[in-house]
Scaffold this motif. Structure first.
Motif, PDB file in Angstrom:
ATOM      1  N   LYS A 111       0.844  -1.196   0.000  1.00 32.35           N
ATOM      2  CA  LYS A 111       0.000   0.000   0.000  1.00 32.35           C
ATOM      3  C   LYS A 111       0.874   1.239   0.000  1.00 32.35           C
ATOM      4  O   LYS A 111       2.054   1.188   0.369  1.00 32.35           O
ATOM      5  CB  LYS A 111      -0.925   0.001   1.213  1.00 32.35           C
ATOM      6  CG  LYS A 111      -0.216  -0.102   2.554  1.00 32.35           C
ATOM      7  CD  LYS A 111      -1.219  -0.229   3.693  1.00 32.35           C
ATOM      8  CE  LYS A 111      -0.515  -0.401   5.037  1.00 32.35           C
ATOM      9  NZ  LYS A 111      -1.487  -0.539   6.154  1.00 32.35           N
ATOM     10  N   MET A 112       0.288   2.327  -0.468  1.00 34.62           N
ATOM     11  CA  MET A 112       0.972   3.628  -0.512  1.00 34.62           C
ATOM     12  C   MET A 112       2.328   3.511  -1.201  1.00 34.62           C
ATOM     13  O   MET A 112       3.364   3.891  -0.664  1.00 34.62           O
ATOM     14  CB  MET A 112       1.092   4.221   0.890  1.00 34.62           C
ATOM     15  CG  MET A 112      -0.256   4.544   1.517  1.00 34.62           C
ATOM     16  SD  MET A 112      -0.130   5.230   3.181  1.00 34.62           S
ATOM     17  CE  MET A 112       0.394   3.769   4.104  1.00 34.62           C
ATOM     18  N   HIS A 113       2.313   2.937  -2.406  1.00 34.09           N
ATOM     19  CA  HIS A 113       3.510   2.807  -3.234  1.00 34.09           C
ATOM     20  C   HIS A 113       4.628   2.040  -2.538  1.00 34.09           C
ATOM     21  O   HIS A 113       5.799   2.378  -2.642  1.00 34.09           O
ATOM     22  CB  HIS A 113       4.018   4.183  -3.683  1.00 34.09           C
ATOM     23  CG  HIS A 113       3.007   4.968  -4.460  1.00 34.09           C
ATOM     24  ND1 HIS A 113       2.648   4.661  -5.755  1.00 34.09           N
ATOM     25  CD2 HIS A 113       2.242   6.036  -4.102  1.00 34.09           C
ATOM     26  CE1 HIS A 113       1.734   5.511  -6.169  1.00 34.09           C
ATOM     27  NE2 HIS A 113       1.458   6.357  -5.194  1.00 34.09           N
ATOM     28  N   GLY A 114       4.239   1.003  -1.816  1.00 31.18           N
ATOM     29  CA  GLY A 114       5.233   0.121  -1.227  1.00 31.18           C
ATOM     30  C   GLY A 114       5.701   0.499   0.151  1.00 31.18           C
ATOM     31  O   GLY A 114       6.547  -0.186   0.726  1.00 31.18           O
ATOM     32  N   THR A 115       5.164   1.566   0.737  1.00 29.87           N
ATOM     33  CA  THR A 115       5.621   1.962   2.073  1.00 29.87           C
ATOM     34  C   THR A 115       5.064   1.052   3.164  1.00 29.87           C
ATOM     35  O   THR A 115       5.545   1.068   4.291  1.00 29.87           O
ATOM     36  CB  THR A 115       5.238   3.419   2.383  1.00 29.87           C
ATOM     37  OG1 THR A 115       3.815   3.566   2.285  1.00 29.87           O
ATOM     38  CG2 THR A 115       5.898   4.363   1.395  1.00 29.87           C
ATOM     39  N   GLY A 116       4.044   0.266   2.834  1.00 32.71           N
ATOM     40  CA  GLY A 116       3.491  -0.711   3.776  1.00 32.71           C
ATOM     41  C   GLY A 116       3.114  -1.975   3.030  1.00 32.71           C
ATOM     42  O   GLY A 116       3.010  -1.982   1.802  1.00 32.71           O
ATOM     43  N   LYS A 117       2.905  -3.054   3.763  1.00 30.76           N
ATOM     44  CA  LYS A 117       2.556  -4.306   3.097  1.00 30.76           C
ATOM     45  C   LYS A 117       1.829  -5.236   4.067  1.00 30.76           C
ATOM     46  O   LYS A 117       1.892  -5.069   5.284  1.00 30.76           O
ATOM     47  CB  LYS A 117       3.809  -5.021   2.569  1.00 30.76           C
ATOM     48  CG  LYS A 117       4.774  -5.510   3.639  1.00 30.76           C
ATOM     49  CD  LYS A 117       5.996  -6.162   2.999  1.00 30.76           C
ATOM     50  CE  LYS A 117       7.000  -6.607   4.052  1.00 30.76           C
ATOM     51  NZ  LYS A 117       6.532  -7.737   4.871  1.00 30.76           N
ATOM     52  N   HIS A 118       1.135  -6.211   3.493  1.00 33.88           N
ATOM     53  CA  HIS A 118       0.542  -7.308   4.249  1.00 33.88           C
ATOM     54  C   HIS A 118       0.802  -8.601   3.483  1.00 33.88           C
ATOM     55  O   HIS A 118       0.907  -8.591   2.252  1.00 33.88           O
ATOM     56  CB  HIS A 118      -0.964  -7.114   4.453  1.00 33.88           C
ATOM     57  CG  HIS A 118      -1.293  -6.117   5.516  1.00 33.88           C
ATOM     58  ND1 HIS A 118      -0.943  -6.303   6.845  1.00 33.88           N
ATOM     59  CD2 HIS A 118      -1.929  -4.915   5.447  1.00 33.88           C
ATOM     60  CE1 HIS A 118      -1.366  -5.264   7.546  1.00 33.88           C
ATOM     61  NE2 HIS A 118      -1.964  -4.412   6.725  1.00 33.88           N
ATOM     62  N   GLU A 119       0.899  -9.708   4.222  1.00 36.23           N
ATOM     63  CA  GLU A 119       1.189 -10.997   3.622  1.00 36.23           C
ATOM     64  C   GLU A 119       0.253 -12.052   4.199  1.00 36.23           C
ATOM     65  O   GLU A 119      -0.318 -11.876   5.280  1.00 36.23           O
ATOM     66  CB  GLU A 119       2.637 -11.406   3.882  1.00 36.23           C
ATOM     67  CG  GLU A 119       3.657 -10.454   3.294  1.00 36.23           C
ATOM     68  CD  GLU A 119       5.076 -10.869   3.634  1.00 36.23           C
ATOM     69  OE1 GLU A 119       5.259 -11.672   4.562  1.00 36.23           O
ATOM     70  OE2 GLU A 119       6.003 -10.389   2.960  1.00 36.23           O
ATOM     71  N   GLY A 120       0.121 -13.147   3.470  1.00 40.30           N
ATOM     72  CA  GLY A 120      -0.711 -14.233   3.951  1.00 40.30           C
ATOM     73  C   GLY A 120      -0.603 -15.456   3.065  1.00 40.30           C
ATOM     74  O   GLY A 120       0.282 -15.546   2.216  1.00 40.30           O
ATOM     75  N   ASP A 121      -1.530 -16.383   3.262  1.00 39.82           N
ATOM     76  CA  ASP A 121      -1.547 -17.583   2.429  1.00 39.82           C
ATOM     77  C   ASP A 121      -2.983 -17.951   2.101  1.00 39.82           C
ATOM     78  O   ASP A 121      -3.938 -17.385   2.642  1.00 39.82           O
ATOM     79  CB  ASP A 121      -0.814 -18.750   3.100  1.00 39.82           C
ATOM     80  CG  ASP A 121      -1.340 -19.058   4.495  1.00 39.82           C
ATOM     81  OD1 ASP A 121      -2.564 -18.940   4.717  1.00 39.82           O
ATOM     82  OD2 ASP A 121      -0.541 -19.416   5.371  1.00 39.82           O
ATOM     83  N   ILE A 122      -3.108 -18.898   1.201  1.00 35.02           N
ATOM     84  CA  ILE A 122      -4.407 -19.374   0.753  1.00 35.02           C
ATOM     85  C   ILE A 122      -4.239 -20.806   0.293  1.00 35.02           C
ATOM     86  O   ILE A 122      -3.172 -21.176  -0.217  1.00 35.02           O
ATOM     87  CB  ILE A 122      -4.958 -18.448  -0.357  1.00 35.02           C
ATOM     88  CG1 ILE A 122      -6.415 -18.750  -0.656  1.00 35.02           C
ATOM     89  CG2 ILE A 122      -4.102 -18.520  -1.604  1.00 35.02           C
ATOM     90  CD1 ILE A 122      -7.073 -17.680  -1.499  1.00 35.02           C
ATOM     91  N   ALA A 123      -5.265 -21.629   0.480  1.00 28.78           N
ATOM     92  CA  ALA A 123      -5.107 -23.066   0.260  1.00 28.78           C
ATOM     93  C   ALA A 123      -5.512 -23.489  -1.149  1.00 28.78           C
ATOM     94  O   ALA A 123      -6.511 -23.011  -1.702  1.00 28.78           O
ATOM     95  CB  ALA A 123      -5.934 -23.844   1.278  1.00 28.78           C
TER      96      ALA A 123
END
Length: 210
Positions: free
Chosen positions: A60-72
């Motif tokens: 988000k905000m041009h890479g200044t923040g991020k979130h990660e996760g997974d999916i099955a």
């Protein structure tokens, strides 16, 4: 502190953050839905969903923040001819999307983000519980490097995509980004609301055959 100097320092901080979180993975080539070839004959190699991984990352905000996760991965198979991959189909269970960068001992923001991704703001998993990728063509670059073309369906929208992948014995791996707007993965609101979250979603895929 001099105001000009303060502005320069702030700009450098933002630039350094963008560089820190910017993805170096390949971007898929996106086209209109590819017409599936005639049924491909060959041997079927089923996928082991419990040993396979699909990891996602959004910024988000041009890479200044991020979130990660997974999916099955729900189910899947490859079609092989003379030991080489020729086709396949994979179904992803969108109901299983998880957030992994917010710790489990902090359940409120973790669940809030997960529910935000699941609802109609993004993936609308109640209406579209699965996503499907169907391979339409595989080109071999070398013994362990291939180019994959296929149809990716998310939220009922199908686009053709093309990306490179690696094959190592019974394991298929790739990492790439795609533009979420091509699959209408965006919540309603102002232009600022829609673009606060960056357009690219990164997927890291590791599929293990049985």
């Amino acid at each position: 502190m001099n105001k000009i100097l303060l502005i320069l320092i702030s700009s450098l901080v933002v630039v350094s953050c963008v560089g820190k979180h910017k993805s170096e993975s390949q971007s898929v080539n996106i086209s209109e839905q590819v017409r599936s070839p005639l049924e491909i004959s060959g041997d079927t190699a089923n996928v082991n969903p419990s040993h396979s991984k699909i990891l996602w990352k959004g910024t988000k905000m041009h890479g200044t923040g991020k979130h990660e996760g997974d999916i099955a991965l729900k189910t899947g198979y490859f079609i092989t001819q003379n030991g080489q991959l020729k086709g396949g189909e994979f179904i992803v269970d969108m109901q299983t999307i998880e957030v992994t960068d917010i710790p489990k001992h902090d359940p409120v923001p973790r669940n809030n983000l997960k529910n935000h991704l699941k609802n109609s703001d993004f993936f609308d998993v109640d209406k579209f519980p699965t996503s499907i990728f169907q391979i339409t063509e595989i080109k071999n670059f070398s013994k362990d490097s291939i180019n994959v073309s296929g149809n990716l369906t998310i939220k009922g929208i199908t686009n053709g995509i093309e990306f490179s992948a690696l094959i190592n014995e019974n394991k298929f791996t790739s990492r790439f980004t795609f533009n979420r707007f091509d699959w209408n993965i965006a919540y309603e609101g102002s232009w600022a609301d829609k673009t606060l979250v960056d357009k690219d979603i990164e997927l890291t895929i590791e599929i293990v055959m049985e």
